[in-house]
Scaffold this motif. Structure first.
Motif, PDB file in Angstrom:
ATOM      1  N   ILE A  88     121.791  90.591 118.184  1.00 33.46           N
ATOM      2  CA  ILE A  88     120.345  89.740 118.184  1.00 33.46           C
ATOM      3  C   ILE A  88     119.744  90.306 117.559  1.00 33.46           C
ATOM      4  O   ILE A  88     119.854  91.252 116.896  1.00 33.46           O
ATOM      5  CB  ILE A  88     119.089  89.330 119.177  1.00 33.46           C
ATOM      6  CG1 ILE A  88     119.421  89.129 120.824  1.00 33.46           C
ATOM      7  CG2 ILE A  88     118.097  89.174 119.351  1.00 33.46           C
ATOM      8  CD1 ILE A  88     118.874  89.421 121.999  1.00 33.46           C
ATOM      9  N   ILE A  89     119.756  89.603 116.462  1.00 33.55           N
ATOM     10  CA  ILE A  89     118.727  88.978 114.320  1.00 33.55           C
ATOM     11  C   ILE A  89     117.832  88.894 114.409  1.00 33.55           C
ATOM     12  O   ILE A  89     117.996  87.335 114.528  1.00 33.55           O
ATOM     13  CB  ILE A  89     119.974  89.771 113.650  1.00 33.55           C
ATOM     14  CG1 ILE A  89     121.395  90.290 113.624  1.00 33.55           C
ATOM     15  CG2 ILE A  89     119.818  89.252 112.585  1.00 33.55           C
ATOM     16  CD1 ILE A  89     122.927  90.065 112.928  1.00 33.55           C
ATOM     17  N   GLN A  90     116.990  88.931 113.759  1.00 35.85           N
ATOM     18  CA  GLN A  90     115.881  88.829 113.317  1.00 35.85           C
ATOM     19  C   GLN A  90     115.664  89.051 112.152  1.00 35.85           C
ATOM     20  O   GLN A  90     114.798  90.012 111.664  1.00 35.85           O
ATOM     21  CB  GLN A  90     114.336  88.301 114.232  1.00 35.85           C
ATOM     22  CG  GLN A  90     113.419  87.999 113.905  1.00 35.85           C
ATOM     23  CD  GLN A  90     112.083  87.988 114.913  1.00 35.85           C
ATOM     24  OE1 GLN A  90     112.014  88.983 115.309  1.00 35.85           O
ATOM     25  NE2 GLN A  90     111.315  87.110 114.890  1.00 35.85           N
ATOM     26  N   TYR A  91     116.053  87.816 110.623  1.00 41.10           N
ATOM     27  CA  TYR A  91     115.897  88.869 109.678  1.00 41.10           C
ATOM     28  C   TYR A  91     114.416  88.979 108.777  1.00 41.10           C
ATOM     29  O   TYR A  91     114.145  89.219 108.075  1.00 41.10           O
ATOM     30  CB  TYR A  91     116.503  87.491 108.702  1.00 41.10           C
ATOM     31  CG  TYR A  91     117.710  87.814 108.649  1.00 41.10           C
ATOM     32  CD1 TYR A  91     118.753  88.670 108.933  1.00 41.10           C
ATOM     33  CD2 TYR A  91     118.841  86.681 109.697  1.00 41.10           C
ATOM     34  CE1 TYR A  91     120.179  88.415 108.508  1.00 41.10           C
ATOM     35  CE2 TYR A  91     119.784  86.888 109.943  1.00 41.10           C
ATOM     36  CZ  TYR A  91     120.651  87.363 109.314  1.00 41.10           C
ATOM     37  OH  TYR A  91     121.911  87.688 109.854  1.00 41.10           O
ATOM     38  N   SER A  92     113.020  88.658 109.695  1.00 38.69           N
ATOM     39  CA  SER A  92     112.263  88.095 109.235  1.00 38.69           C
ATOM     40  C   SER A  92     111.174  88.228 110.508  1.00 38.69           C
ATOM     41  O   SER A  92     111.324  87.309 111.453  1.00 38.69           O
ATOM     42  CB  SER A  92     111.470  87.444 107.653  1.00 38.69           C
ATOM     43  OG  SER A  92     111.842  86.384 108.019  1.00 38.69           O
ATOM     44  N   ALA A  93     110.169  88.341 110.332  1.00 39.01           N
ATOM     45  CA  ALA A  93     109.065  87.637 110.876  1.00 39.01           C
ATOM     46  C   ALA A  93     109.186  86.378 111.378  1.00 39.01           C
ATOM     47  O   ALA A  93     108.169  85.973 112.410  1.00 39.01           O
ATOM     48  CB  ALA A  93     107.194  89.046 111.062  1.00 39.01           C
ATOM     49  N   HIS A  94     108.578  86.022 110.008  1.00 42.16           N
ATOM     50  CA  HIS A  94     108.588  84.659 110.235  1.00 42.16           C
ATOM     51  C   HIS A  94     109.950  83.744 110.380  1.00 42.16           C
ATOM     52  O   HIS A  94     109.822  82.627 110.749  1.00 42.16           O
ATOM     53  CB  HIS A  94     107.983  83.854 109.344  1.00 42.16           C
ATOM     54  CG  HIS A  94     107.310  84.532 108.566  1.00 42.16           C
ATOM     55  ND1 HIS A  94     105.950  84.987 108.543  1.00 42.16           N
ATOM     56  CD2 HIS A  94     107.232  86.089 107.255  1.00 42.16           C
ATOM     57  CE1 HIS A  94     104.972  85.306 108.400  1.00 42.16           C
ATOM     58  NE2 HIS A  94     106.047  86.045 107.361  1.00 42.16           N
ATOM     59  N   SER A 149     117.814  85.688 116.377  1.00 39.84           N
ATOM     60  CA  SER A 149     119.490  84.420 116.597  1.00 39.84           C
ATOM     61  C   SER A 149     120.098  85.391 117.840  1.00 39.84           C
ATOM     62  O   SER A 149     120.165  86.510 117.679  1.00 39.84           O
ATOM     63  CB  SER A 149     119.818  84.395 115.599  1.00 39.84           C
ATOM     64  OG  SER A 149     120.434  85.381 114.511  1.00 39.84           O
ATOM     65  N   LEU A 150     120.941  84.948 118.484  1.00 41.65           N
ATOM     66  CA  LEU A 150     121.931  86.078 119.886  1.00 41.65           C
ATOM     67  C   LEU A 150     122.919  85.903 119.018  1.00 41.65           C
ATOM     68  O   LEU A 150     123.404  84.301 118.941  1.00 41.65           O
ATOM     69  CB  LEU A 150     121.900  85.405 120.974  1.00 41.65           C
ATOM     70  CG  LEU A 150     123.184  85.709 122.030  1.00 41.65           C
ATOM     71  CD1 LEU A 150     122.862  86.898 122.310  1.00 41.65           C
ATOM     72  CD2 LEU A 150     122.533  84.734 123.330  1.00 41.65           C
ATOM     73  N   MET A 151     124.446  86.360 118.709  1.00 37.65           N
ATOM     74  CA  MET A 151     125.636  86.209 118.017  1.00 37.65           C
ATOM     75  C   MET A 151     126.542  86.678 119.123  1.00 37.65           C
ATOM     76  O   MET A 151     126.517  87.362 119.353  1.00 37.65           O
ATOM     77  CB  MET A 151     125.540  86.714 116.838  1.00 37.65           C
ATOM     78  CG  MET A 151     125.103  85.562 116.199  1.00 37.65           C
ATOM     79  SD  MET A 151     124.885  86.087 114.140  1.00 37.65           S
ATOM     80  CE  MET A 151     124.995  87.025 113.751  1.00 37.65           C
ATOM     81  N   ILE A 152     127.093  86.123 119.714  1.00 40.82           N
ATOM     82  CA  ILE A 152     128.667  86.457 120.621  1.00 40.82           C
ATOM     83  C   ILE A 152     129.884  86.357 120.287  1.00 40.82           C
ATOM     84  O   ILE A 152     130.305  85.569 119.367  1.00 40.82           O
ATOM     85  CB  ILE A 152     128.327  85.562 122.078  1.00 40.82           C
ATOM     86  CG1 ILE A 152     127.543  85.721 122.651  1.00 40.82           C
ATOM     87  CG2 ILE A 152     129.911  86.760 122.479  1.00 40.82           C
ATOM     88  CD1 ILE A 152     127.037  87.166 123.093  1.00 40.82           C
ATOM     89  N   THR A 153     130.325  87.520 119.045  1.00 39.14           N
ATOM     90  CA  THR A 153     131.499  87.575 118.245  1.00 39.14           C
ATOM     91  C   THR A 153     132.972  87.326 119.683  1.00 39.14           C
ATOM     92  O   THR A 153     133.535  87.676 120.302  1.00 39.14           O
ATOM     93  CB  THR A 153     131.545  88.354 117.043  1.00 39.14           C
ATOM     94  OG1 THR A 153     130.802  88.906 117.074  1.00 39.14           O
ATOM     95  CG2 THR A 153     132.934  88.482 116.624  1.00 39.14           C
ATOM     96  N   CYS A 154     133.323  86.013 119.032  1.00 34.40           N
ATOM     97  CA  CYS A 154     134.752  86.247 119.637  1.00 34.40           C
ATOM     98  C   CYS A 154     135.773  85.744 118.794  1.00 34.40           C
ATOM     99  O   CYS A 154     135.788  84.626 117.838  1.00 34.40           O
ATOM    100  CB  CYS A 154     134.433  84.461 120.480  1.00 34.40           C
ATOM    101  SG  CYS A 154     133.198  84.479 121.706  1.00 34.40           S
ATOM    102  N   GLY A 155     136.722  86.411 120.022  1.00 34.91           N
ATOM    103  CA  GLY A 155     138.386  86.167 118.509  1.00 34.91           C
ATOM    104  C   GLY A 155     138.533  84.712 118.299  1.00 34.91           C
ATOM    105  O   GLY A 155     138.909  84.311 119.665  1.00 34.91           O
ATOM    106  N   GLN A 208     116.973  94.099 127.135  1.00 33.53           N
ATOM    107  CA  GLN A 208     118.356  95.952 126.715  1.00 33.53           C
ATOM    108  C   GLN A 208     118.190  95.697 124.477  1.00 33.53           C
ATOM    109  O   GLN A 208     119.180  96.651 125.116  1.00 33.53           O
ATOM    110  CB  GLN A 208     119.731  95.179 127.034  1.00 33.53           C
ATOM    111  CG  GLN A 208     119.664  95.656 128.575  1.00 33.53           C
ATOM    112  CD  GLN A 208     119.011  94.402 128.811  1.00 33.53           C
ATOM    113  OE1 GLN A 208     119.054  93.310 129.234  1.00 33.53           O
ATOM    114  NE2 GLN A 208     118.695  94.891 130.527  1.00 33.53           N
ATOM    115  N   HIS A 209     118.039  94.776 124.342  1.00 31.89           N
ATOM    116  CA  HIS A 209     118.074  94.245 122.811  1.00 31.89           C
ATOM    117  C   HIS A 209     117.364  95.947 122.546  1.00 31.89           C
ATOM    118  O   HIS A 209     116.627  96.273 123.130  1.00 31.89           O
ATOM    119  CB  HIS A 209     117.442  93.431 122.471  1.00 31.89           C
ATOM    120  CG  HIS A 209     117.185  93.611 120.707  1.00 31.89           C
ATOM    121  ND1 HIS A 209     118.548  93.473 120.466  1.00 31.89           N
ATOM    122  CD2 HIS A 209     116.562  93.340 119.942  1.00 31.89           C
ATOM    123  CE1 HIS A 209     118.404  93.566 118.574  1.00 31.89           C
ATOM    124  NE2 HIS A 209     116.752  93.232 119.072  1.00 31.89           N
ATOM    125  N   GLY A 210     117.478  96.127 121.559  1.00 31.08           N
ATOM    126  CA  GLY A 210     117.300  97.056 120.476  1.00 31.08           C
ATOM    127  C   GLY A 210     117.476  97.670 119.594  1.00 31.08           C
ATOM    128  O   GLY A 210     118.390  97.121 119.156  1.00 31.08           O
TER     129      GLY A 210
END
Length: 262
Positions: free
Chosen positions: A84-90, A94-100, A147-149
């Motif tokens: 899970i990534i959040q580039y800024s507080a604003h 986003s949740l990203m699952i990497t699939c081959g 579980q994100h951290g």
């Protein structure tokens, strides 16, 4: 030519508003598919037309119905290949699952599960070398994946909340399937055997699950035990990173519910 300039973006948005598909616009303008998807998302959000823009409901916060089986599968994918990534507080996280790219069926299953768990949010695929990131934006990702951290998963505790454990207990095979699809595989192993005094090659199927996190491996092994699958730990050097399922009856049970990636 600047393919990401304002002029190209304006052309893309004009075509998208006219009903063109993301892939067709990306191909026509030579812009990455993920960029076109982002332009569509931001344009619709600015006009108040983004799906879920009017406060999408959350199973944890608002009591919205949750497809528990789809969530069990998506949770396992997240534990294996998700972040899970959040580039800024604003920005919305986003949740990203990497699939081959070698397993298009897995990618389809991931996208379906993600859309089922987050029905009010758009799901997209972002192309990378040899893979795609299946992606969704939601303000409720923290609720659904506590579980994100900070840091890598194997460097911090990974413990399911009681409500998550109840879902896994109710849908153990979906959880196992997600773990195998993310960090596991089904292979054909072989060993030499003496048959009538002649050494012959004996082949047999086997499942592996590999993860550096002790907690995630324990979630896998505990769930396997609950469904009656016998497993062993196969050390890589001194590191017990691999869970192996090799007994014939257990492999047959895994084949019935999981099968190889596709």
């Amino acid at each position: 030519m600047d393919f990401h300039g304002a002029g190209v973006r304006h052309k893309a948005i004009t075509q998208l508003r006219a009903g063109a598909r993301n892939a067709d616009v990306a191909r026509a303008l030579g812009v990455p598919l993920g960029t076109v998807g982002y332009w569509r998302h931001t344009d619709r959000a600015q006009r108040g037309e983004c799906p879920g823009a009017h406060h999408p409901k959350c199973p944890r916060c608002d009591g919205r119905d949750l497809d528990a089986a789809a969530y069990a599968y998506l949770l396992a994918l997240y534990l294996g290949d998700g972040h899970i990534i959040q580039y800024s507080a604003h920005r919305v996280p986003s949740l990203m699952i990497t699939c081959g790219d070698d397993w298009p069926g897995l990618m389809d299953a991931c996208e379906t599960a993600m859309g089922t768990v987050f029905p009010d949010n758009s799901v997209c695929r972002v192309r990378r070398t040899g893979c795609h990131n299946v992606k969704v934006y939601s303000k409720h990702l923290w609720c659904m994946f506590p579980q994100h951290g900070e840091g890598k998963k194997h460097e911090r505790p990974i413990v399911l909340e009681p409500w998550q454990q109840q879902i896994v207990d109710a849908h153990p095979w979906e959880f196992i399937r997600g773990l195998i699809h993310s960090d596991g595989c089904r292979i054909i192993n072989w060993t030499p055997r003496l048959v009538g005094g002649e050494r012959k090659r004996y082949e047999y199927p086997r499942y592996f699950f590999s993860n550096k996190s002790d907690d995630i491996r324990r979630l896998c092994s505990d769930t396997l035990t609950k469904v009656g699958v016998e497993w062993t730990t196969l050390a890589r050097g001194s590191d017990p990173f691999n869970i192996s399922v090799a007994r014939k009856g257990s492999v047959a049970l895994m084949d019935q519910h999981i099968g190889p990636k596709y």
